[in-house]
Scaffold this active site. Structure first.
Site, PDB file in Angstrom:
ATOM      1  N   LYS A 130     -17.504  -0.357   5.795  1.00 24.34           N
ATOM      2  CA  LYS A 130     -17.985  -1.319   4.811  1.00 24.34           C
ATOM      3  C   LYS A 130     -19.499  -1.215   4.590  1.00 24.34           C
ATOM      4  CE  LYS A 130     -17.588  -5.904   3.055  1.00 24.34           C
ATOM      5  NZ  LYS A 130     -16.882  -7.175   3.088  1.00 24.34           N
ATOM      6  N   PHE A 159     -11.775  -7.031  13.628  1.00 22.98           N
ATOM      7  CA  PHE A 159     -10.689  -7.500  12.771  1.00 22.98           C
ATOM      8  C   PHE A 159     -10.330  -6.407  11.754  1.00 22.98           C
ATOM      9  CE2 PHE A 159      -9.393  -9.705   8.798  1.00 22.98           C
ATOM     10  CZ  PHE A 159      -8.155 -10.132   9.257  1.00 22.98           C
ATOM     11  N   GLN A 160      -9.059  -6.146  11.627  1.00 23.49           N
ATOM     12  CA  GLN A 160      -8.524  -5.126  10.716  1.00 23.49           C
ATOM     13  C   GLN A 160      -9.140  -3.750  10.961  1.00 23.49           C
ATOM     14  OE1 GLN A 160      -8.473  -6.692   6.625  1.00 23.49           O
ATOM     15  NE2 GLN A 160      -6.438  -7.504   7.066  1.00 23.49           N
ATOM     16  N   GLU A 203       0.809  -1.228   0.000  1.00 24.43           N
ATOM     17  CA  GLU A 203       0.000   0.000   0.000  1.00 24.43           C
ATOM     18  C   GLU A 203       0.840   1.274   0.000  1.00 24.43           C
ATOM     19  OE1 GLU A 203      -0.608  -2.596   1.950  1.00 24.43           O
ATOM     20  OE2 GLU A 203      -2.741  -3.116   1.844  1.00 24.43           O
ATOM     21  N   MET A 239      24.442   8.619   2.710  1.00 25.52           N
ATOM     22  CA  MET A 239      24.344   9.857   3.475  1.00 25.52           C
ATOM     23  C   MET A 239      24.613   9.597   4.952  1.00 25.52           C
ATOM     24  SD  MET A 239      24.131  13.013   2.984  1.00 25.52           S
ATOM     25  CE  MET A 239      23.226  13.659   1.576  1.00 25.52           C
TER      26      MET A 239
END
Lengths: 163, 589
Positions: free
Chosen positions: B163, B113-114, B51, B479
């Protein structure tokens, strides 16, 4: 220096957390914060007491204005203003202290709003320093509990904060 | 009116906004939306491999075009994976809309969940965010989100969609107009302030124009160029502003800041009138404000965001407004009043600047044995005629790309300047290529950064984005190594990458072309081949084994002033203060 900021903000879920999140994320101080809906239910009015240098206060004002839900911000310190805070204080009131406590409440123009055999609960309004003074004036050991709202502020005269 | 599902409303809103691509990754909470995407053909979905990459790709899609990138992620880990990308866009003020799935409204707050509080998690790193609790609010929310993302100081906007909201139905109509009473970004600058700025320029002996990312995002490249030409004054661009003025323009002094050129930094320190355009005086640019202001100067600051003004540096003439509008008005005011800096003073200023230019602070020692990373960027510039869209990751290679690729136009240089996000380069190249299908897109990266999102080689294969990856592989987190060399007694703590993979094999395993380049003589031929018509449609991964000891110069150390640069060896001992007690700098002009 201490400043009182008045904020008109959309009365929406999460709006308060945007303001408090901004203060913590940018390291600004919140001395007190009060909020309630206005006569227009779509708007909330916030009073934020903060302190910082002029530069910091300028940044706070700008950052607040940048929040999408903030409609208007004014710094009440820019002109004459009034501030009031409400304190509810529960004190021990027994024996000879009982009369003394009532007298002190009267002197500070407080009202006893709940009574038991051993306690008074006193309601006191005024600028924060008056409430501080009351706490100092009474015997510290007699204080059972205090709850303070933090300041609400409004400009003097005809100056108004409105959309 | 026909009632349609929230998921379908989401797709219809995106269509109404003219979205071409949605970068995303499916999951439980967004299955309805994915089903609606399946049933439409107006926009394409790009399936990334992580993502974070979806958000970087959407971000670069915005950065490299005038359109708005859109990312779609599921709830929970999908949302949290997106956060780095959102913060990256936020720090660089990039318009973007991120749609995140959320658990059903009845499950919110129950540790479902999630489930993650996406509105809470993203709050400090978005311009604004929304949790849509009612399907009837969806369309208006999308309208607001796109409007907020692209207007004023742009930024990412998150829409969190539970949802059940995607399942519920209602009538759909995309609002044509909107008004948000609490949001009215400024456009025109205050005419009085603009007049003052014009007057200051006319009084200037050592004028300087300092241009940041605001000019690039605000589409003000043409106005910057016109102002510079009209006045004949020197100009610098910040890391984010590169391309606002053509990098090959004689009035361009190069990038300024921590790794800015000698002349750009000294001009910044010793100018007497500074016009800041869409730039924010950040720590990597001016270092310490008190040092920067130790040589007195009057400052005009043009920015669309009032909170950018007087944040780190007090200015004399603040101008809040859209930089394009303000510059147009400023140019008009200068022309109208026939206001120009004093020509003799300006000629003296240029004389001094040309002295500073002479030693060429970007000079490096060429080598026949080791590939100098700078030379790779220079060759890339030659071979692509300075026309490529260049993305980068973060580190030494990023600075070399910024220093040595002379960007010709705005939106040609895509990098994570504010947040400094490693792993940005490859997904950004993907997004830029999709926004500009005919452009040559090169990603300058390092072996450290590329491994933070190397999985996107797979996405590049699936969607035929033939970007050219130039990995300046010095086997170190360069760096970090440079700072450890300078400030930590050469104790190279965990900056050496052992057990590096065979990048050629990796590229090939993903179905691409890979080259390993170890000899300086091979740099040009390989680049020519990579950019040849034969490989036009292929992703080419070039693993350049570069000199591991090379450092980025000039360098302004933390806490030092812009006139206290660490310079490359050939400039050691050079005086960086034009006069002793330079407070009375007036002698110069």
């Amino acid at each position: 220096m201490r400043h009182i900021l008045s904020v008109l903000i959309e009365n929406e879920a999460g709006a308060l957390s945007r303001v408090t999140g901004l203060f913590s994320a940018r390291g600004y101080n919140i001395d007190s914060l009060t909020v309630q809906t206005t006569e227009d239910p779509t708007l909330s009015r916030m009073t934020i007491v903060t302190h910082g240098s002029d530069d910091v206060i300028e940044q706070i004002t700008k950052q607040l204005n940048k929040l999408i839900e903030v409609v208007k911000v004014i710094d009440l310190n820019e002109a004459d203003h009034i501030e009031r805070e409400l304190m509810l204080i529960k004190v021990r009131a027994t024996g000879k202290d009982r009369d003394e406590m009532k007298r002190m409440a009267d002197i500070f123009r407080g009202r006893v709003i709940d009574v038991t055999e051993k306690t008074y609960t006193i309601e006191l309004t005024g600028p924060g320093d008056k409430l501080d003074a009351f706490i100092k004036a009474i015997d510290a050991t007699s204080i059972l509990e205090t709850v303070r709202t933090g300041a609400s502020g409004i400009a003097r005269g005809e100056r108004v904060l409105k959309i | 009116m026909e009632h349609i599902s929230g998921a379908e409303i989401v797709t219809r809103c995106l269509q109404a906004e003219g979205v071409e691509f949605v970068f995303g990754y499916p999951g439980g909470a967004v299955l309805e939306i994915y089903d609606a995407i399946f049933r439409q053909e107006q926009f394409k979905h790009v399936l990334v491999r992580h993502e974070q990459a979806a958000v970087h790709a959407a971000d670069a899609y915005s950065r490299s075009s005038d359109k708005i990138g859109v990312a779609l992620v599921t709830s929970g880990p999908g949302a949290t994976n997106a956060l780095t990308g959102i913060a990256t866009a936020y720090m660089d003020s990039i318009p973007m809309v991120v749609i995140s799935g959320q658990v059903g409204t009845s499950a919110i707050g129950l540790d479902a969940f999630q489930e993650v509080d996406m509105v809470g998690c993203s709050r400090p790193i978005v311009k604004h965010n929304f949790l849509v609790k009612d399907v009837r609010d969806l369309a208006a929310t999308f309208k607001k989100a796109f409007h907020i993302a692209k207007t004023g100081r742009p930024g990412p906007v998150v829409i969190d969609v539970p949802k059940d909201v995607t399942i519920n139905k209602c009538a759909f109509e995309y609002p044509e107009t909107l008004s948000i009473r609490s949001y009215n970004p400024p456009t025109k600058g205050h005419p009085g302030q603009i007049k003052k700025a014009a007057q200051l320029l006319a009084e200037a002996k050592r004028p300087y124009i300092y241009v940041g990312g605001g000019a690039v995002q605000g589409g003000a490249g043409a106005q910057v160029t016109e102002l510079v030409k009209l006045l004949g004054v020197p100009c610098t661009n910040t890391l984010m502003g590169l391309g606002a003025l053509d990098g090959t323009d004689p009035n361009f002094l190069g990038m300024l800041g921590m790794h800015g050129t000698y002349e750009a930094n000294l001009a910044m320190q010793y100018c007497d009138v500074l016009i800041a355009v869409g730039a924010r005086f950040d720590d990597r640019v001016i270092s310490v404000p008190s040092q920067f202001l130790s040589n007195p100067k009057r400052i005009v600051h043009i920015d669309v965001d009032p909170s950018s003004i007087a944040k780190r540096v007090k200015v004399d003439v603040p101008i809040v407004g859209d930089v394009k509008h303000v510059l147009t008005d400023l140019i008009a005011a200068l022309k109208e009043g026939n206001l120009r800096p004093n020509p003799d003073a300006l000629a003296n200023w240029w004389k001094q600047i040309n002295e500073w230019r002479k030693p060429n602070s970007l000079l490096y020692t060429p080598s026949d044995e080791l590939i100098k990373p700078q030379s790779v960027v220079q060759k890339l510039w030659e071979i692509t005629h300075g026309e490529a869209i260049v993305t980068s990751d973060v580190g030494q290679h990023q600075m070399w790309a910024a220093q040595y690729y002379k960007f010709r136009r705005p939106k040609q240089w895509i990098n994570s300047g504010g947040l400094g996000t490693m792993g940005f380069g490859l997904p950004a190249a993907m997004g830029a290529q999709l926004a500009n299908p005919d452009a040559v897109v090169a990603c300058i990266t390092g072996e450290g950064s590329i491994q933070m999102n190397i999985q996107e080689l797979s996405t590049c294969k699936q969607y035929n984005t033939p970007v050219k990856v130039l990995s300046l592989n010095n086997r170190y987190l360069g760096m970090v190594r440079q700072w450890q060399e300078f400030f930590y007694g050469t104790r190279y703590s965990h900056s050496y990458m052992d057990a590096l993979p065979d990048f050629v094999k990796i590229a090939e395993a993903y179905g691409h072309v890979g080259f390993k380049i170890e000899n300086p003589a091979d740099v040009e031929p390989v680049l020519r081949e990579a950019f040849s018509p034969a490989l036009k449609d292929r992703l080419v991964f070039m693993d350049f084994r570069t000199d591991p000891s090379e450092n980025v110069f000039p360098m302004v150390q933390n806490g030092k002033g812009l006139n206290q640069m660490d310079l490359p060896p050939h400039m050691h001992g050079l005086q960086q203060v034009p006069f002793e007690n330079n407070r009375d700098y007036g002698n110069l002009c």
